[in-house]
Design a protein around this motif. Structure first.
Motif, PDB file in Angstrom:
ATOM      1  N   VAL A  62      -9.252   2.972  -4.743  1.00 30.75           N
ATOM      2  CA  VAL A  62     -10.239   3.607  -3.872  1.00 30.75           C
ATOM      3  C   VAL A  62     -10.315   2.880  -2.535  1.00 30.75           C
ATOM      4  O   VAL A  62     -10.626   3.490  -1.496  1.00 30.75           O
ATOM      5  CB  VAL A  62     -11.622   3.653  -4.560  1.00 30.75           C
ATOM      6  CG1 VAL A  62     -12.224   2.256  -4.697  1.00 30.75           C
ATOM      7  CG2 VAL A  62     -12.583   4.564  -3.806  1.00 30.75           C
ATOM      8  N   GLU A  63     -10.029   1.593  -2.526  1.00 28.73           N
ATOM      9  CA  GLU A  63     -10.021   0.853  -1.267  1.00 28.73           C
ATOM     10  C   GLU A  63      -8.979   1.426  -0.317  1.00 28.73           C
ATOM     11  O   GLU A  63      -9.224   1.594   0.883  1.00 28.73           O
ATOM     12  CB  GLU A  63      -9.741  -0.625  -1.538  1.00 28.73           C
ATOM     13  CG  GLU A  63      -9.852  -1.493  -0.293  1.00 28.73           C
ATOM     14  CD  GLU A  63      -9.606  -2.959  -0.581  1.00 28.73           C
ATOM     15  OE1 GLU A  63     -10.064  -3.796   0.214  1.00 28.73           O
ATOM     16  OE2 GLU A  63      -8.940  -3.259  -1.589  1.00 28.73           O
TER      17      GLU A  63
ATOM     18  N   MET B 109       0.853  -1.190   0.000  1.00 28.96           N
ATOM     19  CA  MET B 109       0.000   0.000   0.000  1.00 28.96           C
ATOM     20  C   MET B 109       0.886   1.237   0.000  1.00 28.96           C
ATOM     21  O   MET B 109       1.734   1.398   0.870  1.00 28.96           O
ATOM     22  CB  MET B 109      -0.901   0.006   1.231  1.00 28.96           C
ATOM     23  CG  MET B 109      -1.899   1.154   1.278  1.00 28.96           C
ATOM     24  SD  MET B 109      -2.912   1.075   2.768  1.00 28.96           S
ATOM     25  CE  MET B 109      -3.745  -0.476   2.516  1.00 28.96           C
ATOM     26  N   ARG B 110       0.709   2.121  -0.971  1.00 29.99           N
ATOM     27  CA  ARG B 110       1.569   3.291  -1.101  1.00 29.99           C
ATOM     28  C   ARG B 110       0.757   4.566  -0.979  1.00 29.99           C
ATOM     29  O   ARG B 110      -0.175   4.785  -1.740  1.00 29.99           O
ATOM     30  CB  ARG B 110       2.293   3.279  -2.438  1.00 29.99           C
ATOM     31  CG  ARG B 110       3.288   2.146  -2.605  1.00 29.99           C
ATOM     32  CD  ARG B 110       3.882   2.175  -3.987  1.00 29.99           C
ATOM     33  NE  ARG B 110       2.890   1.882  -5.005  1.00 29.99           N
ATOM     34  CZ  ARG B 110       3.085   2.037  -6.310  1.00 29.99           C
ATOM     35  NH1 ARG B 110       4.224   2.520  -6.748  1.00 29.99           N
ATOM     36  NH2 ARG B 110       2.139   1.737  -7.169  1.00 29.99           N
ATOM     37  N   PHE B 111       1.094   5.399   0.017  1.00 26.33           N
ATOM     38  CA  PHE B 111       0.472   6.701   0.163  1.00 26.33           C
ATOM     39  C   PHE B 111       1.499   7.754  -0.215  1.00 26.33           C
ATOM     40  O   PHE B 111       2.620   7.755   0.292  1.00 26.33           O
ATOM     41  CB  PHE B 111       0.017   6.959   1.612  1.00 26.33           C
ATOM     42  CG  PHE B 111      -1.105   6.080   2.063  1.00 26.33           C
ATOM     43  CD1 PHE B 111      -2.094   5.692   1.178  1.00 26.33           C
ATOM     44  CD2 PHE B 111      -1.176   5.636   3.373  1.00 26.33           C
ATOM     45  CE1 PHE B 111      -3.150   4.901   1.607  1.00 26.33           C
ATOM     46  CE2 PHE B 111      -2.224   4.847   3.792  1.00 26.33           C
ATOM     47  CZ  PHE B 111      -3.208   4.476   2.918  1.00 26.33           C
ATOM     48  N   ARG B 112       1.133   8.661  -1.104  1.00 26.28           N
ATOM     49  CA  ARG B 112       2.028   9.770  -1.432  1.00 26.28           C
ATOM     50  C   ARG B 112       1.275  11.068  -1.185  1.00 26.28           C
ATOM     51  O   ARG B 112       0.151  11.228  -1.634  1.00 26.28           O
ATOM     52  CB  ARG B 112       2.494   9.691  -2.892  1.00 26.28           C
ATOM     53  CG  ARG B 112       3.427   8.514  -3.151  1.00 26.28           C
ATOM     54  CD  ARG B 112       3.950   8.519  -4.576  1.00 26.28           C
ATOM     55  NE  ARG B 112       4.822   7.392  -4.822  1.00 26.28           N
ATOM     56  CZ  ARG B 112       6.126   7.390  -4.562  1.00 26.28           C
ATOM     57  NH1 ARG B 112       6.694   8.476  -4.070  1.00 26.28           N
ATOM     58  NH2 ARG B 112       6.857   6.323  -4.816  1.00 26.28           N
TER      59      ARG B 112
ATOM     60  N   PHE C 269      -7.476   4.878   4.350  1.00 26.06           N
ATOM     61  CA  PHE C 269      -6.789   6.064   4.875  1.00 26.06           C
ATOM     62  C   PHE C 269      -7.772   6.975   5.606  1.00 26.06           C
ATOM     63  O   PHE C 269      -7.493   7.447   6.722  1.00 26.06           O
ATOM     64  CB  PHE C 269      -6.110   6.820   3.744  1.00 26.06           C
ATOM     65  CG  PHE C 269      -5.672   8.216   4.103  1.00 26.06           C
ATOM     66  CD1 PHE C 269      -4.468   8.417   4.776  1.00 26.06           C
ATOM     67  CD2 PHE C 269      -6.463   9.307   3.804  1.00 26.06           C
ATOM     68  CE1 PHE C 269      -4.062   9.694   5.128  1.00 26.06           C
ATOM     69  CE2 PHE C 269      -6.072  10.595   4.156  1.00 26.06           C
ATOM     70  CZ  PHE C 269      -4.870  10.781   4.827  1.00 26.06           C
ATOM     71  N   ILE C 270      -8.927   7.237   4.981  1.00 20.79           N
ATOM     72  CA  ILE C 270      -9.902   8.155   5.579  1.00 20.79           C
ATOM     73  C   ILE C 270     -10.400   7.634   6.921  1.00 20.79           C
ATOM     74  O   ILE C 270     -10.459   8.371   7.919  1.00 20.79           O
ATOM     75  CB  ILE C 270     -11.082   8.372   4.614  1.00 20.79           C
ATOM     76  CG1 ILE C 270     -10.613   9.153   3.374  1.00 20.79           C
ATOM     77  CG2 ILE C 270     -12.217   9.132   5.308  1.00 20.79           C
ATOM     78  CD1 ILE C 270     -11.646   9.199   2.263  1.00 20.79           C
ATOM     79  N   LEU C 271     -10.747   6.366   6.997  1.00 22.58           N
ATOM     80  CA  LEU C 271     -11.299   5.820   8.234  1.00 22.58           C
ATOM     81  C   LEU C 271     -10.240   5.791   9.341  1.00 22.58           C
ATOM     82  O   LEU C 271     -10.547   6.060  10.507  1.00 22.58           O
ATOM     83  CB  LEU C 271     -11.856   4.421   7.987  1.00 22.58           C
ATOM     84  CG  LEU C 271     -13.078   4.369   7.057  1.00 22.58           C
ATOM     85  CD1 LEU C 271     -13.586   2.953   6.905  1.00 22.58           C
ATOM     86  CD2 LEU C 271     -14.187   5.282   7.563  1.00 22.58           C
ATOM     87  N   LYS C 272      -9.001   5.487   8.985  1.00 23.18           N
ATOM     88  CA  LYS C 272      -7.951   5.502   9.988  1.00 23.18           C
ATOM     89  C   LYS C 272      -7.685   6.928  10.482  1.00 23.18           C
ATOM     90  O   LYS C 272      -7.370   7.146  11.650  1.00 23.18           O
ATOM     91  CB  LYS C 272      -6.668   4.896   9.433  1.00 23.18           C
ATOM     92  CG  LYS C 272      -6.695   3.390   9.339  1.00 23.18           C
ATOM     93  CD  LYS C 272      -5.350   2.840   8.871  1.00 23.18           C
ATOM     94  CE  LYS C 272      -5.352   1.329   8.906  1.00 23.18           C
ATOM     95  NZ  LYS C 272      -4.040   0.779   8.480  1.00 23.18           N
TER      96      LYS C 272
ATOM     97  N   LEU D 199      -3.152  13.613  -1.457  1.00 25.50           N
ATOM     98  CA  LEU D 199      -2.753  12.228  -1.238  1.00 25.50           C
ATOM     99  C   LEU D 199      -2.932  11.454  -2.536  1.00 25.50           C
ATOM    100  O   LEU D 199      -3.921  11.648  -3.245  1.00 25.50           O
ATOM    101  CB  LEU D 199      -3.618  11.602  -0.134  1.00 25.50           C
ATOM    102  CG  LEU D 199      -3.453  10.109   0.128  1.00 25.50           C
ATOM    103  CD1 LEU D 199      -2.083   9.824   0.739  1.00 25.50           C
ATOM    104  CD2 LEU D 199      -4.562   9.602   1.047  1.00 25.50           C
ATOM    105  N   VAL D 200      -1.970  10.574  -2.839  1.00 21.77           N
ATOM    106  CA  VAL D 200      -2.060   9.698  -4.002  1.00 21.77           C
ATOM    107  C   VAL D 200      -2.037   8.253  -3.520  1.00 21.77           C
ATOM    108  O   VAL D 200      -1.177   7.874  -2.713  1.00 21.77           O
ATOM    109  CB  VAL D 200      -0.892   9.932  -4.991  1.00 21.77           C
ATOM    110  CG1 VAL D 200      -1.020   8.992  -6.189  1.00 21.77           C
ATOM    111  CG2 VAL D 200      -0.877  11.380  -5.462  1.00 21.77           C
ATOM    112  N   VAL D 201      -2.992   7.453  -3.996  1.00 17.73           N
ATOM    113  CA  VAL D 201      -3.068   6.043  -3.623  1.00 17.73           C
ATOM    114  C   VAL D 201      -3.268   5.210  -4.880  1.00 17.73           C
ATOM    115  O   VAL D 201      -3.554   5.735  -5.959  1.00 17.73           O
ATOM    116  CB  VAL D 201      -4.227   5.784  -2.635  1.00 17.73           C
ATOM    117  CG1 VAL D 201      -3.998   6.525  -1.326  1.00 17.73           C
ATOM    118  CG2 VAL D 201      -5.575   6.200  -3.246  1.00 17.73           C
TER     119      VAL D 201
END
Length: 376
Positions: A362-363, A1-4, A368-371, A357-359
């Motif tokens: 959509v999952e 999982m990559r968050f940018r 990310f949003i819920l965390k 944020l780049v992911v």
């Protein structure tokens, strides 16, 4: 999982990820809302992308009731919101309400007071005239229906395998007191591009006839009637691997030809993302969804605190020039998330319109949003 993350947003400015068990500590009233693009984020054609149905189910409780307010904010369209909601419900296996579907042409409702009883023409794929009729416009014809009243208006019509037919149920969904127009003598007061036109040749020809003549094809030049586009996307992600030309491309073609054959430049109004109005409207609708569908008892308990405002509204999209640009123009409290499942496929953030944020999917965006929000 990559968050940018978009610069200058720092990782320290975000809440640390919570354990999976903390996701059960749901706040009484959500401080956030989510707007999802559809094409290239949730669906590719008629097929869900990756685990998009699973991601959406996390926004509902075990009984199927909406837990966190969200809607679909798309520049697509061509069908009534009720029909699109039903279609999405079947494809994604969650209950989607018509109020959760905001299409490119949804803001056309705001023009009802001006054109409710005027003769207007609507064009695009799907059922554009039916869409406008459901919004309350009483004297609307599709462009194909309108063209059928004028012999030879489309000089290559006999080479086509389809033909326009005159409206047989005029007026649509309107009281009998509404007058039926004499199409060949009454001026069109406005033209609406509701969705992507199917026959560009016919559409450009007939729209040029209407717009250069002042509303009645065959007449000498007159004042141009208003022209409205539901969106202005140059490209969008459909079922084909590479992007397809969108309504913005059609607008460029129409404008180029109109400006060559007319002594004045084409005048038009574009709705849809990235128009900031669309995002302000989405915020208002999310508040209504929150009020009517999410945590009713909690909202009643907090009613004395006044009107609810969101701390953060997330725009999840695949097109930097539309979704990200629109969220940034709208400003606070919008937060842009860019997925790599549609128009955008790059490893790094978009250079001109970088998302917060780049992911990959959509999952991951929902995770990310819920965390980030669950402890709020």
């Amino acid at each position: 999982m990559r968050f940018r993350f978009k610069q200058p947003l720092s990782l320290s400015s975000l809440r640390p990820p919570q354990s999976s068990s903390s996701l059960h500590s749901i706040p009484k009233q959500s401080s956030f809302g989510i707007a999802f693009d559809i094409d290239g984020v949730i669906l590719r054609g008629q097929r869900p992308i990756a685990n998009s149905p699973k991601a959406l189910k996390r926004l509902y409780d075990d009984s199927g009731a909406l837990k966190f307010p969200f809607l679909f904010l798309t520049n697509g369209g061509g069908f009534p919101e009720s029909k699109r909601a039903s279609e999405l419900s079947n494809l994604l296996n969650v209950k989607i309400l018509p109020s959760q579907v905001v299409q490119g042409h949804s803001p056309f409702r705001t023009l009802l007071n001006r054109f409710e009883n005027e003769l207007i023409v609507a064009t695009g794929k799907g059922v554009p005239a039916e869409v406008m009729s459901e919004y309350g416009f009483k004297r609307v014809l599709s462009l194909d229906e309108y063209a059928s009243y004028f012999d030879h208006i489309d000089p290559v019509a006999h080479y086509k395998g389809w033909t326009g037919t005159k409206a047989s149920n005029w007026p649509r969904n309107s009281p009998k007191s509404v007058s039926c127009p004499n199409v060949i003598s009454e001026k069109v007061k406005a033209a609406f591009v509701v969705s992507d036109p199917v026959d560009w040749g016919r559409n450009i020809q007939v729209l040029c006839d209407i717009l250069t003549s002042g509303g009645l094809p065959g007449e000498k030049h007159g004042c141009q009637p208003p022209l409205y586009f539901a969106a202005d996307d140059l490209q969008y992600q459909a079922a084909f691997p590479s992007e397809r030309l969108g309504m913005g491309a059609f607008r460029i073609a129409l404008e180029s030809i109109f400006n060559r054959i007319h002594n004045k430049s084409l005048e038009y109004t574009c709705f849809g993302k990235p128009n900031p109005f669309v995002f302000r409207n989405a915020e208002t609708i999310l508040k209504e969804i929150q009020k009517s569908s999410c945590q009713r008892d909690a909202i009643e308990e907090n009613a004395e605190q006044g009107s609810h405002s969101f701390k953060t509204l997330y725009m999840i999209g695949d097109n930097p020039l539309v979704d990200v640009k629109g969220a940034h123009q709208a400003g606070s409290p919008w937060f842009s998330i860019l997925t790599r499942t549609g128009v955008f496929r790059q490893k790094e953030n978009h250079a001109e319109y970088p998302a917060h944020l780049v992911v990959d999917t959509v999952e991951e965006a929902v995770e990310f949003i819920l965390k980030r929000e669950v402890a709020s």
